[in-house]
Design an enzyme around this catalytic site. Structure first.
Site, PDB file in Angstrom:
ATOM      1  N   LYS A   2       1.054  -1.399   0.055  1.00 45.09           N
ATOM      2  CA  LYS A   2       0.221   0.111   0.078  1.00 45.09           C
ATOM      3  C   LYS A   2       1.392   1.553   0.439  1.00 45.09           C
ATOM      4  CE  LYS A   2      -4.329  -1.825   1.273  1.00 45.09           C
ATOM      5  NZ  LYS A   2      -4.217  -2.917   1.810  1.00 45.09           N
ATOM      6  N   GLU A  18     -10.340   7.259   3.872  1.00 45.87           N
ATOM      7  CA  GLU A  18     -10.885   6.108   4.332  1.00 45.87           C
ATOM      8  C   GLU A  18     -10.251   5.198   5.147  1.00 45.87           C
ATOM      9  OE1 GLU A  18     -11.370   6.583   1.445  1.00 45.87           O
ATOM     10  OE2 GLU A  18     -11.665   4.744   0.698  1.00 45.87           O
ATOM     11  N   SER A  60       1.834  -9.915  -1.149  1.00 50.69           N
ATOM     12  CA  SER A  60       1.441  -8.533  -0.938  1.00 50.69           C
ATOM     13  C   SER A  60       1.424  -8.262   0.659  1.00 50.69           C
ATOM     14  CB  SER A  60      -0.029  -8.382  -0.992  1.00 50.69           C
ATOM     15  OG  SER A  60      -0.807  -9.331  -0.361  1.00 50.69           O
TER      16      SER A  60
HETATM   17  C1  LIG Z   1      -4.743  -3.924   1.396  1.00 47.79           C
HETATM   18  C2  LIG Z   1      -3.838  -4.959   1.386  1.00 47.79           C
HETATM   19  C3  LIG Z   1      -5.062  -5.643  -0.388  1.00 47.79           C
HETATM   20  C4  LIG Z   1      -5.943  -5.663  -0.401  1.00 47.79           C
HETATM   21  O1  LIG Z   1      -6.019  -4.756  -1.503  1.00 47.79           O
HETATM   22  P1  LIG Z   1      -5.556  -4.427  -2.828  1.00 47.79           P
HETATM   23  O2  LIG Z   1      -5.804  -2.963  -3.144  1.00 47.79           O
HETATM   24  O3  LIG Z   1      -6.281  -5.831  -3.768  1.00 47.79           O
HETATM   25  O4  LIG Z   1      -3.915  -5.800  -3.664  1.00 47.79           O
HETATM   26  C5  LIG Z   1      -3.807  -7.405  -0.181  1.00 47.79           C
HETATM   27  N1  LIG Z   1      -3.024  -7.679   0.833  1.00 47.79           N
HETATM   28  C6  LIG Z   1      -2.649  -6.740   2.009  1.00 47.79           C
HETATM   29  C7  LIG Z   1      -1.422  -7.171   2.890  1.00 47.79           C
HETATM   30  C8  LIG Z   1      -3.322  -5.629   2.104  1.00 47.79           C
HETATM   31  O5  LIG Z   1      -2.667  -4.911   3.159  1.00 47.79           O
END
Ligand SMILES: *Cc1c(COP(=O)(O)O)cnc(C)c1O
Length: 393
Positions: free
Chosen positions: A89, A111, A377
């Site tokens: 993010k 938000e 992610s």
């Molecule tokens: C917020 C988040 C997501 C989901 O958000 P996307 O915008 O779809 O990437 C996925 N993995 C993690 C670790 C997150 O913090």
């Protein structure tokens, strides 16, 4: 066929900017400037520098040896979990805070649902020395105390949304109301590849550093830039957009999007938007959306807060509709098992969102010579209490 946004802000039939008239000047200012600003050498230099020295990029592309052996294919993990603040993010919030500065904005609003985007926004506001107001549903504030504390420690003001179900949708309404009332000095940082045009495209571009790195990293170890598969979990779609971006038009690279099936797609407790969604408008864009027959947004459910979203970004709706990406949904149970498995096979505790992507190996067979890149992610520290409760650790 283009998988990128067109002049009018559409991906095929999805996207656009369905906004209240009073927001038009704000969105229009951004639309007219975002590509110009991103192309400025000063902007690029500062963005790249911060991604390197502050976020810690490039993130490794790690060959997961034990996991590859178990599933008899070549698995590479793109380690966004190693980014500052623990997930992808921050790539987007760094980009947007620089965008805000270039547009001479002094006040930032956002938000947040679970608080991850709120923390990433509060972080970059501290970095840039800008005022930060994060709207959060009153219920979410109670559920996500550690992230609320993080935001406050970083100097942000957390404002409770007291209307409706007092969750993300209500926080979004409050943020939009704020932006309408403060059009001149305020930038609204959206946290995923969602929202009115140009947000989905802007966020995808900021996240595209992920696939830009994957290309040269894979070339080094495999002698080719293109993997056979890229797998990412999809909430709103930003980590997937980043992981896919430079491969969208490379049709031999197969894209896999993993959604949260929650307790099962048809249990009424799910967030599998591609299966359950119909065309509708959410957060200012036309996309696939979980809704009742009369168009009321359905409450989504997933054990992972980051995938608990009733829509999906317009880019992904288009990837689904055109079959450019294969969509698979994974239950809470399968995701939790995959998260535990990665921890014990590779010594990496993933975020529960990411665990959904990792569960792909129980759902799909790959060939021994296939190169499969997974967007790792985020890291699991934030989810420890959920893992503890689930596995009775
Ligand atoms: C917020 C988040 C997501 C989901 O958000 P996307 O915008 O779809 O990437 C996925 N993995 C993690 C670790 C997150 O913090």
């Amino acid at each position: 066929m283009s998988y990128h946004v067109n002049e009018k802000g559409y991906y095929g039939q999805f996207g656009g900017a369905f906004i209240p008239e009073m927001l038009y000047p704000n969105i229009e200012e951004l639309r007219q400037n975002y590509l110009k600003v991103m192309a400025e050498p000063d902007f690029k230099k500062e963005f790249d520098q911060l991604l390197k020295d502050y976020v810690g990029r490039p993130t490794p592309l790690y060959f997961a040896k034990r996991m590859s052996k178990k599933y008899n294919t070549k698995i590479y993990l793109k380690r966004e979990d190693l980014c500052h603040t623990g997930a992808h993010k921050i790539n987007n919030t760094i980009g947007q805070i620089l965008m805000a500065k270039h547009l001479k904005k002094t006040r930032i609003i956002a938000e947040t649902g679970a608080g991850q985007h709120g923390v990433a926004t509060a972080t970059v506001c501290a970095l840039a020395g800008l005022e930060c107001i994060v709207y959060m549903g009153e219920i979410d504030i109670a559920r996500q105390a550690p992230n609320v504390a993080r935001m406050k420690m970083l100097g942000a003001e957390v404002r409770p949304a007291l209307s409706g179900s007092r969750t993300l949708k209500d926080a979004t309404n409050e943020a939009i109301r704020d932006w309408i009332n403060n059009p001149v000095d305020t930038h609204y940082i959206i946290g995923s590849a969602v929202g009115p045009h140009p947000y989905p495209d802007m966020v995808a571009r900021f996240q595209s550093v992920v696939s830009e790195e994957t290309k040269w990293q894979l070339k080094k170890v495999e002698g080719r830039e293109n993997p056979d598969y890229i797998v990412a979990c999809v909430g709103g779609g930003s980590n997937a957009a980043g992981a896919y971006y430079h491969y969208l038009n490379e049709l031999e690279v197969k894209l896999i999007a993993v959604e949260a099936a929650g307790k099962g797609i048809y249990t009424g407790e799910s967030a599998a938007t591609s299966v359950l969604g119909k065309e509708g408008v959410i957060h200012g864009s036309k996309t696939l959306l979980m809704q009742t027959n009369d168009g009321q947004i359905t409450e989504p459910y997933s054990i992972s807060a980051g995938l608990d979203y009733p829509g999906v970004g317009p880019m992904h709706a288009h990837l689904y509709e055109t079959k450019r990406a294969e969509f698979i949904s994974v239950t809470d149970d399968d995701a939790m098992t995959a998260g535990l498995e990665l921890s014990q096979l590779e010594g990496i505790i993933p975020a529960i969102e990411t665990s959904h992507a990792l569960a792909i190996f129980e759902h799909k067979e790959f060939k021994p010579q296939d190169v499969v890149v997974i967007s790792l992610s985020g890291r699991g520290d934030k989810d420890l209490s959920t893992y503890i409760e689930y596995f009775k650790l």
